[in-house]
Design an enzyme around this catalytic site. Structure first.
Site, PDB file in Angstrom:
ATOM      1  N   GLY A  22       0.773  -1.324   0.121  1.00 27.35           N
ATOM      2  CA  GLY A  22      -0.041  -0.021   0.110  1.00 27.35           C
ATOM      3  C   GLY A  22       0.747   1.308   0.052  1.00 27.35           C
ATOM      4  N   ALA A  23       2.009   1.270  -0.974  1.00 29.43           N
ATOM      5  CA  ALA A  23       3.012   2.231  -0.528  1.00 29.43           C
ATOM      6  C   ALA A  23       2.890   3.425  -1.784  1.00 29.43           C
ATOM      7  CB  ALA A  23       4.187   1.792  -1.024  1.00 29.43           C
ATOM      8  N   ASN A  24       1.456   3.412  -2.245  1.00 29.22           N
ATOM      9  CA  ASN A  24       1.493   4.542  -3.231  1.00 29.22           C
ATOM     10  C   ASN A  24       0.928   5.943  -2.735  1.00 29.22           C
ATOM     11  OD1 ASN A  24      -0.914   2.674  -3.337  1.00 29.22           O
ATOM     12  ND2 ASN A  24      -1.838   4.469  -4.604  1.00 29.22           N
ATOM     13  N   THR A  25       0.312   5.758  -1.403  1.00 30.87           N
ATOM     14  CA  THR A  25      -0.589   6.876  -1.085  1.00 30.87           C
ATOM     15  C   THR A  25      -0.304   6.831   0.625  1.00 30.87           C
ATOM     16  OG1 THR A  25      -2.446   8.397  -1.165  1.00 30.87           O
ATOM     17  CG2 THR A  25      -2.708   6.080  -0.806  1.00 30.87           C
ATOM     18  N   GLY A  26      -0.464   7.892   1.056  1.00 35.31           N
ATOM     19  CA  GLY A  26      -0.731   7.986   2.538  1.00 35.31           C
ATOM     20  C   GLY A  26       0.566   7.520   3.370  1.00 35.31           C
ATOM     21  N   GLY A  28       1.726   4.523   3.707  1.00 34.41           N
ATOM     22  CA  GLY A  28       2.629   3.797   3.015  1.00 34.41           C
ATOM     23  C   GLY A  28       3.701   4.423   2.182  1.00 34.41           C
ATOM     24  N   TYR A 172     -13.829  -3.503  11.384  1.00 36.38           N
ATOM     25  CA  TYR A 172     -12.571  -3.136  11.333  1.00 36.38           C
ATOM     26  C   TYR A 172     -11.989  -3.380  12.642  1.00 36.38           C
ATOM     27  CZ  TYR A 172      -9.004   0.648  10.900  1.00 36.38           C
ATOM     28  OH  TYR A 172      -7.814   1.114  10.717  1.00 36.38           O
TER      29      TYR A 172
END
Length: 300
Positions: A22-26, A28, A172
């Protein structure tokens, strides 16, 4: 311990390989950016390749992009094979990708979306890559949990996939509780090897896209109060980075923001809920996770 641990506290990462989901945003993206800035070769493991390439272009350093859909066991196996072909060993696996408060839905494999993505997907990925970490002294598996692991949270063995009823907040909570229980049980199983440790972190309340699926009763007031309650993603990523790189970190530790409510601030060692330390539930969850994913860990 250092009360103002920050980006400049990250030790030199030259020669190390880090895989960040999940490294493309936020969070990550910030985790990957800071690791690359300290010299790590970073694999951005992302669902959307185009967004991953755009993120990689914004990061200075040795960065590659790997397709990885955490909602699909086939994608996870394929990504693990590709990472294995490109890297004979891994120093850091950062289990960061996740979804939050989604409407009722399932993964490709039929798992409840939050439990399947946040827990089962990372359980499978870790098991498939662990033999690349085990030979490496100082290697780490860091899994990102949340303060949500305390909110309406339990492991519902009688209805793990929320087929009888569904509450997005409780689902969650189950997924984030599972992240911690996985970390603690993984550390117990890693301890005899003496090379790899498992740790966990949470970002506090960070201003990212993760809460976009929250119910309106939560999302709308949150949007108004965000500047007062949240911190920027680069601060929210620091607990993960500390768990991943601080030489003083021990296996089974949990890091989060350092203010009294664990919502903001520099990262420090924090505690998780009493429920997260139930060894019998940890072991039962592990066994069921192996059965559901078909992934067995190479731990003897």
């Amino acid at each position: 311990m250092n009360d103002t641990w920050n980006e400049h506290s990250i030790p030199d990462q030259q020669g190390r390989v880090a895989v960040v989901t999940g490294a493309n945003t936020g969070l990550g993206f910030e985790t990957a950016r800071m690791l690359a800035a300290r010299g790590a070769a970073v694999v951005l493991a992302v669902r959307d390749l185009q967004k991953g390439k755009q993120a990689a272009a914004r990061i200075a350093g040795d960065v590659t992009v790997q397709a990885l859909d955490m909602t699909s066991l086939d994608s996870i196996r394929s990504a693990a094979d590709s990472i294995r072909a490109a890297h004979p060993s891994i120093d850091l696996l950062i289990n960061n990708a996740g979804v939050m408060y989604t409407p009722k839905g399932t993964t490709v494999d039929g798992f409840e979306l939050q439990f399947g993505t946040n827990h089962l997907g990372h359980f499978a990925l870790t098991g498939l890559l662990l033999d690349l970490l085990l030979p490496v002294p100082g290697s780490r598996v860091v899994t990102v949990s949340s303060t949500g692991h305390r909110i309406r949270a339990a492991i519902h063995f009688d209805d793990l996939q929320w087929e009888r009823s569904y509450n997005r907040v409780a689902a969650y909570g189950q997924a984030k509780l599972a992240n911690l229980m996985f970390t603690y049980e993984l550390q117990r199983r890693l301890a005899p090897y003496g090379t790899t440790i498992a740790a966990a972190a949470h970002p506090g309340v960070s201003n990212t896209e993760l809460a976009r699926n929250a119910p309106a009763a939560i999302r709308i007031p949150f949007s108004w109060l965000a500047p007062l309650l949240t911190q920027k993603p680069e601060m929210g990523a620091l607990p993960t980075l500390r768990a991943a790189t601080d030489p003083d970190v021990a296996g089974g530790q949990y890091y989060g923001p350092g203010n009294r409510t664990q919502t903001r601030g520099y990262p420090k060692l924090v505690t998780s809920s009493p429920a997260s330390h139930d060894v019998a539930v940890q072991q039962r969850l592990w066994t069921i996770s192996e059965e559901l994913t078909g992934v067995k860990f190479p731990l003897g």
